[in-house]
Design an enzyme around this catalytic site. Structure first.
Site, PDB file in Angstrom:
ATOM      1  N   ASP A  78      -0.058  37.997 -19.453  1.00 56.32           N
ATOM      2  CA  ASP A  78       1.295  38.286 -18.967  1.00 56.32           C
ATOM      3  C   ASP A  78       1.605  37.324 -17.828  1.00 56.32           C
ATOM      4  O   ASP A  78       1.078  37.474 -16.719  1.00 56.32           O
ATOM      5  CB  ASP A  78       1.381  39.737 -18.499  1.00 56.32           C
TER       6      ASP A  78
ATOM      7  N   GLY B 154       3.940  36.029 -15.123  1.00 54.13           N
ATOM      8  CA  GLY B 154       5.100  36.349 -14.313  1.00 54.13           C
ATOM      9  C   GLY B 154       5.370  35.270 -13.294  1.00 54.13           C
ATOM     10  O   GLY B 154       4.608  34.298 -13.165  1.00 54.13           O
ATOM     11  N   ASN B 155       6.430  35.424 -12.539  1.00 57.64           N
ATOM     12  CA  ASN B 155       6.797  34.419 -11.551  1.00 57.64           C
ATOM     13  C   ASN B 155       5.852  34.394 -10.350  1.00 57.64           C
ATOM     14  O   ASN B 155       5.717  33.361  -9.700  1.00 57.64           O
ATOM     15  CB  ASN B 155       8.231  34.660 -11.066  1.00 57.64           C
TER      16      ASN B 155
ATOM     17  N   ILE C 278      -0.171  35.915 -12.755  1.00 59.29           N
ATOM     18  CA  ILE C 278      -0.543  35.869 -14.163  1.00 59.29           C
ATOM     19  C   ILE C 278      -1.649  36.905 -14.364  1.00 59.29           C
ATOM     20  O   ILE C 278      -2.644  36.906 -13.632  1.00 59.29           O
ATOM     21  CB  ILE C 278      -1.064  34.481 -14.579  1.00 59.29           C
ATOM     22  N   VAL C 279      -1.452  37.797 -15.324  1.00 63.18           N
ATOM     23  CA  VAL C 279      -2.441  38.836 -15.591  1.00 63.18           C
ATOM     24  C   VAL C 279      -3.101  38.566 -16.936  1.00 63.18           C
ATOM     25  O   VAL C 279      -2.416  38.421 -17.953  1.00 63.18           O
ATOM     26  CB  VAL C 279      -1.797  40.234 -15.599  1.00 63.18           C
TER      27      VAL C 279
ATOM     28  N   GLY D 122      14.326  38.637 -20.946  1.00 58.26           N
ATOM     29  CA  GLY D 122      12.988  38.097 -20.758  1.00 58.26           C
ATOM     30  C   GLY D 122      11.936  38.815 -21.577  1.00 58.26           C
ATOM     31  O   GLY D 122      12.097  39.996 -21.925  1.00 58.26           O
TER      32      GLY D 122
ATOM     33  N   ASP E 140       9.053  39.868 -20.698  1.00 57.36           N
ATOM     34  CA  ASP E 140       8.448  41.002 -20.000  1.00 57.36           C
ATOM     35  C   ASP E 140       9.284  42.268 -20.182  1.00 57.36           C
ATOM     36  O   ASP E 140       8.740  43.351 -20.429  1.00 57.36           O
ATOM     37  CB  ASP E 140       8.254  40.688 -18.515  1.00 57.36           C
TER      38      ASP E 140
ATOM     39  N   ASP F 116      10.882  48.211 -13.126  1.00 61.61           N
ATOM     40  CA  ASP F 116       9.717  47.346 -12.948  1.00 61.61           C
ATOM     41  C   ASP F 116       9.780  46.686 -11.575  1.00 61.61           C
ATOM     42  O   ASP F 116      10.631  45.841 -11.303  1.00 61.61           O
ATOM     43  CB  ASP F 116       9.690  46.286 -14.058  1.00 61.61           C
TER      44      ASP F 116
ATOM     45  N   THR G  58       8.409  40.625  -8.944  1.00 63.56           N
ATOM     46  CA  THR G  58       9.085  39.615  -8.130  1.00 63.56           C
ATOM     47  C   THR G  58      10.571  39.936  -8.064  1.00 63.56           C
ATOM     48  O   THR G  58      11.206  39.838  -7.017  1.00 63.56           O
ATOM     49  CB  THR G  58       8.888  38.223  -8.745  1.00 63.56           C
TER      50      THR G  58
END
Length: 253
Positions: A6, A8-9, A12-13, A106, A108, A129, A132
């Site tokens: 995943d 993200g801005n 990162i997961v 997006g 996500d 959610d 960010t």
């Protein structure tokens, strides 16, 4: 075993699912200046430190809101696990009404909506959610995507305040004892935490007024657990909601 990435801005997961639960989760800072090779070394090191059997991973999926990292991330999953990664897009089967998905939604939020509708098919669901950006995405019980709302996230707001003022400090966010602070840190905490709680409650209220129906509210993201006690309308707190959406889309496709 499934490997889910995943992007993200802010973070990162990388997570691994054994078919029953998320058995390993790693979080690294998102840096667009890093090369794909640098990320490969980071992920390989994390996996090896946890004694993960890389050969046990036979599926991989990527959700990315950072286009510059999407291709290299997919390539790295191939290098790590020798399997082609599925990249989340509007063309995949998500269990949602495809024609209702906004073109700019997006990946996500798509994962959030897909899993929300999967676990609550008889409800209108709003996913809040806390990332960010603080995002509100809503899916109707019919599986149609109603849409989304976006505001700067809590930490994003704190960082903007710290970076744009001469005397205000950067603070750790937690629920303060009073809405009226007596020093700079407590004043910022009061404004951010109680202010955002009010914002979330108002957005839920307005969404329900427009739909003319109640919504089931799911909270996820980094600060969801911290602020949840201030938002009584939250029905479910799920820190792995987006990852669960990734697994669902992988299963469906």
């Amino acid at each position: 075993m499934l490997a889910a990435l995943d992007i993200g801005n802010t973070n990162i997961v990388l997570a691994l699912h054994d078919g029953k639960s998320w058995v390993n989760t790693w979080r690294v800072y998102t840096d667009q200046k890093k090369t794909g090779d640098e990320y490969y070394v980071i992920f390989k090191s994390l996996l090896e430190s946890s004694n993960v059997d890389l050969s046990s991973v036979n599926r991989a999926i990527v959700s990315s809101v950072v286009p510059n990292l999407t291709f290299s991330a997919s390539k790295n999953l191939k290098r790590l696990f020798n399997t082609d990664a599925l990249v989340v897009s509007h063309d995949l089967n998500t269990g949602l009404v495809r024609s209702s998905i906004p073109s700019e939604l997006g990946s996500d939020l798509l994962c959030n909506l897909a899993y929300a509708h999967y676990i609550k098919p008889d409800c209108n669901v709003m996913i809040v959610d806390f990332g960010t950006a603080l995002t509100f995405s809503t899916v109707k019980k019919s599986g149609e995507v109603a849409g989304a709302s976006i505001v700067p996230g809590l930490i994003t707001s704190v960082n903007a305040l710290f970076g744009s003022t001469a005397q205000l400090p950067q603070v750790e966010l937690k629920v303060p004892s009073s809405s009226i602070g007596r020093n700079s840190e407590d004043s910022i905490r009061a404004g951010i935490m109680f202010g955002y709680a009010g914002l979330v409650n108002e957005m839920i209220k307005r969404c329900e007024a427009e739909l003319n129906e109640e919504v089931f509210v799911i909270a996820t993201g980094g600060l969801s657990k911290t602020i949840a006690p201030l938002i009584k309308r939250i029905n479910l707190l799920d820190k792995t909601h987006t990852l669960n959406g990734l697994k669902l889309i992988s299963d469906l496709n």
